[in-house]
Design a protein around this motif. Structure first.
Motif, mmCIF file in Angstrom:
data_model
loop_
_atom_site.group_PDB
_atom_site.id
_atom_site.type_symbol
_atom_site.label_atom_id
_atom_site.label_comp_id
_atom_site.label_asym_id
_atom_site.label_seq_id
_atom_site.Cartn_x
_atom_site.Cartn_y
_atom_site.Cartn_z
ATOM 1 N N GLY A 194 0.793 -1.226 0.000
ATOM 2 C CA GLY A 194 0.000 0.000 0.000
ATOM 3 C C GLY A 194 0.824 1.273 0.000
ATOM 4 N N LYS A 195 1.992 1.242 -0.638
ATOM 5 C CA LYS A 195 2.866 2.414 -0.683
ATOM 6 C C LYS A 195 2.529 3.252 -1.930
ATOM 7 N N SER A 196 1.453 4.002 -1.838
ATOM 8 C CA SER A 196 0.940 4.747 -3.000
ATOM 9 C C SER A 196 1.922 5.809 -3.485
ATOM 10 N N GLU A 197 2.554 6.520 -2.563
ATOM 11 C CA GLU A 197 3.486 7.574 -2.969
ATOM 12 C C GLU A 197 4.679 6.992 -3.707
ATOM 13 N N CYS A 198 5.166 5.854 -3.248
ATOM 14 C CA CYS A 198 6.288 5.210 -3.935
ATOM 15 C C CYS A 198 5.870 4.756 -5.330
ATOM 16 N N ALA A 199 4.667 4.205 -5.449
ATOM 17 C CA ALA A 199 4.163 3.790 -6.759
ATOM 18 C C ALA A 199 4.032 4.992 -7.687
ATOM 19 N N ASN A 200 3.567 6.110 -7.148
ATOM 20 C CA ASN A 200 3.465 7.332 -7.955
ATOM 21 C C ASN A 200 4.829 7.765 -8.479
ATOM 22 N N GLU A 201 5.836 7.693 -7.626
ATOM 23 C CA GLU A 201 7.174 8.108 -8.041
ATOM 24 C C GLU A 201 7.734 7.164 -9.109
ATOM 25 N N MET A 202 7.426 5.879 -8.999
ATOM 26 C CA MET A 202 7.922 4.914 -9.984
ATOM 27 C C MET A 202 7.275 5.108 -11.348
ATOM 28 N N THR A 203 6.043 5.553 -11.370
ATOM 29 C CA THR A 203 5.291 5.620 -12.621
ATOM 30 C C THR A 203 5.087 7.036 -13.137
ATOM 31 N N ARG A 204 5.529 8.031 -12.378
ATOM 32 C CA ARG A 204 5.208 9.425 -12.675
ATOM 33 C C ARG A 204 5.525 9.818 -14.114
ATOM 34 N N ASN A 205 6.725 9.551 -14.545
ATOM 35 C CA ASN A 205 7.161 9.997 -15.867
ATOM 36 C C ASN A 205 7.235 8.857 -16.878
ATOM 37 N N MET A 206 6.534 7.774 -16.589
ATOM 38 C CA MET A 206 6.556 6.611 -17.465
ATOM 39 C C MET A 206 5.313 6.589 -18.354
ATOM 40 N N LEU A 207 5.517 6.375 -19.631
ATOM 41 C CA LEU A 207 4.397 6.189 -20.538
ATOM 42 C C LEU A 207 3.890 4.757 -20.404
ATOM 43 N N PRO A 208 2.609 4.512 -20.755
ATOM 44 C CA PRO A 208 2.060 3.160 -20.638
ATOM 45 C C PRO A 208 2.917 2.100 -21.332
ATOM 46 N N GLY A 209 3.453 2.430 -22.497
ATOM 47 C CA GLY A 209 4.285 1.465 -23.210
ATOM 48 C C GLY A 209 5.554 1.114 -22.462
ATOM 49 N N GLN A 210 6.127 2.090 -21.773
ATOM 50 C CA GLN A 210 7.339 1.835 -21.010
ATOM 51 C C GLN A 210 7.074 0.969 -19.788
ATOM 52 N N LEU A 211 5.884 1.102 -19.229
ATOM 53 C CA LEU A 211 5.546 0.350 -18.025
ATOM 54 C C LEU A 211 4.988 -1.037 -18.307
ATOM 55 N N ARG A 212 4.651 -1.315 -19.556
ATOM 56 C CA ARG A 212 3.953 -2.561 -19.866
ATOM 57 C C ARG A 212 4.668 -3.800 -19.327
ATOM 58 N N PRO A 213 6.005 -3.944 -19.524
ATOM 59 C CA PRO A 213 6.662 -5.149 -18.989
ATOM 60 C C PRO A 213 6.517 -5.289 -17.483
ATOM 61 N N VAL A 214 6.516 -4.165 -16.769
ATOM 62 C CA VAL A 214 6.369 -4.216 -15.309
ATOM 63 C C VAL A 214 4.935 -4.568 -14.938
ATOM 64 N N LEU A 215 3.971 -3.980 -15.632
ATOM 65 C CA LEU A 215 2.564 -4.238 -15.334
ATOM 66 C C LEU A 215 2.177 -5.672 -15.671
ATOM 67 N N GLU A 216 2.849 -6.263 -16.648
ATOM 68 C CA GLU A 216 2.530 -7.633 -17.050
ATOM 69 C C GLU A 216 3.306 -8.675 -16.251
ATOM 70 N N ALA A 217 4.333 -8.253 -15.519
ATOM 71 C CA ALA A 217 5.178 -9.198 -14.782
ATOM 72 C C ALA A 217 4.376 -9.897 -13.687
ATOM 73 N N GLN A 218 4.556 -11.212 -13.608
ATOM 74 C CA GLN A 218 3.921 -12.005 -12.557
ATOM 75 C C GLN A 218 4.979 -12.446 -11.552
ATOM 76 N N ASN A 219 4.618 -12.403 -10.283
ATOM 77 C CA ASN A 219 5.543 -12.922 -9.280
ATOM 78 C C ASN A 219 5.453 -14.442 -9.257
ATOM 79 N N TRP A 220 6.149 -15.081 -8.313
ATOM 80 C CA TRP A 220 6.206 -16.546 -8.329
ATOM 81 C C TRP A 220 4.867 -17.178 -7.971
ATOM 82 N N ARG A 221 3.912 -16.396 -7.494
ATOM 83 C CA ARG A 221 2.548 -16.904 -7.254
ATOM 84 C C ARG A 221 1.650 -16.640 -8.455
ATOM 85 N N GLY A 222 2.220 -16.052 -9.488
ATOM 86 C CA GLY A 222 1.470 -15.844 -10.722
ATOM 87 C C GLY A 222 0.593 -14.620 -10.747
#
Length: 356
Positions: A194-222
């Motif tokens: 629930g670290k919303s501010e940290c998430a904002n900082e990670m995505t602030r200047n990222m376009l959707p295309g740049q973030l796609r690999p991160v948004l699609e990444a699955q952890n070991w629980r899928g």
């Protein structure tokens, strides 16, 4: 050069400021190199830091996972490229530059038995100014060094909710896609914790295309970041991820649930409303064929079942057990009222427009 007593004093000072995180000793390329005196900042007591890191420092272990991390053996190649400097015009300037390089060399080459760099340690101690100085000093490859739990500095800064450090790391080129020993990227961590501010900082200047690999990444629980945000009822983070282009209908890897399935399971009306309004597939099927309507009816949730029906859910879809949502109503009058009563059912199958 400082006397032996002065050196011992410096080292003792560092010992007093270390937290009990399993850091037993330092490994350096040269035992004669001097450790820089730590920057003194107001920081929490060691016990408080340990409490915050309980979930990330338990049972550290060694591994041969090297593909995306820097090791003690190859870090010297990085040092050669980042510490070169122009020759100075005066002898005093040259001496000062050499001393600075000696300190920089020590900061870059020191790695603890837990795989932590000085940057990891500065973040663990929440020494934000010191961490900022190290971020400016270190090249991108060093920012991405993973410790024995495969945590980068960005993982730790997120766990400890240090958005200013997160911003400096991202601006310095830290990678968002690296995964820790649970398969979580730093953005996974932000969504789970629930670290919303940290998430904002990670995505602030990222376009959707740049973030796609991160948004699609699955952890070991899928599960993806949107799954985690939904599972933990992080509505603000859900909105952020959707705005940045997260797939609303992505299936987690174990049972094929979409975020809508998860929201229905949690009886989370705001999350269901958000996902439906944003265009989530109301008839998405899990691996066993169950739609969100199957889950809502099976959990006797008339409110959400009604929301799904109002959004056009197909009431006749059958799961792998050959059951429709109506078959799971179990006599619940509120749910039965949602289904048409002019259908004739033969052996559990609805027949419409039959002439007798």
């Amino acid at each position: 050069m400082a006397s032996g007593d002065e050196e011992k004093g410096k080292f003792d000072l560092m010992e007093e400021n270390r937290i009990d995180s399993g850091i037993d000793s330092y490994k350096s390329f040269s035992k004669d190199e001097h450790y820089p005196k730590p920057v003194h900042e107001q920081r929490p007591e060691d016990g408080e830091v340990k409490d915050k890191l309980d979930s990330v420092t338990e049972e550290r272990h060694d591994s041969a996972y090297i593909s995306s991390s820097i090791t003690v053996d190859n870090i010297t190649d990085i040092i050669k490229t980042c510490l070169t400097s122009d020759s100075q015009d005066t002898e005093s300037e040259e001496t000062s530059d050499n001393n600075e390089n000696e300190v920089n060399l020590n900061l870059l080459t020191t790695i603890t038995d837990d795989g932590d760099t000085f940057l990891h340690l500065a973040i663990i101690h929440e020494a934000k100014d010191f961490a900022g100085q190290l971020i400016e000093l270190f090249p991108r490859e060093v920012l991405d060094i993973q410790n024995n739990l495969y945590q980068t500095a960005l993982h730790l800064a997120t766990y400890l909710n240090l958005p200013t450090v997160v911003r400096r790391l991202v601006e310095g080129g830290a990678t968002l896609i690296l995964q820790d020993h649970d398969g979580n990227t730093p953005l996974h961590v932000a969504c789970e914790q629930g670290k919303s501010e940290c998430a904002n900082e990670m995505t602030r200047n990222m376009l959707p295309g740049q973030l796609r690999p991160v948004l699609e990444a699955q952890n070991w629980r899928g599960v993806t970041c949107l799954h985690l945000a939904t599972m933990h009822r992080r509505h603000r983070l859900m909105k952020l991820l959707i705005k940045k282009g997260a797939d609303l209908n992505v299936q987690e890897g174990t049972s094929g649930k979409t975020p809508l399935h998860m929201a229905v399971e949690l009886h989370d009306v705001p999350a269901v409303t958000l996902l439906l309004n944003q265009g989530a597939n109301v008839d998405a099927a899990m691996f066993n064929g169950c739609t969100p309507l199957h889950l809502a009816v099976g959990r006797q949730d008339a409110t959400i079942a009604n929301m799904l029906c109002q959004s056009g859910a197909d009431q006749m879809i059958r799961n792998m057990e050959d059951e429709t949502a109506l078959d799971l109503a179990d006599g619940n009058d509120d749910i039965l009222a949602l289904f048409p009563f002019d259908d004739i059912q033969i052996s559990g199958r609805s027949v419409v427009g039959v002439n007798f």
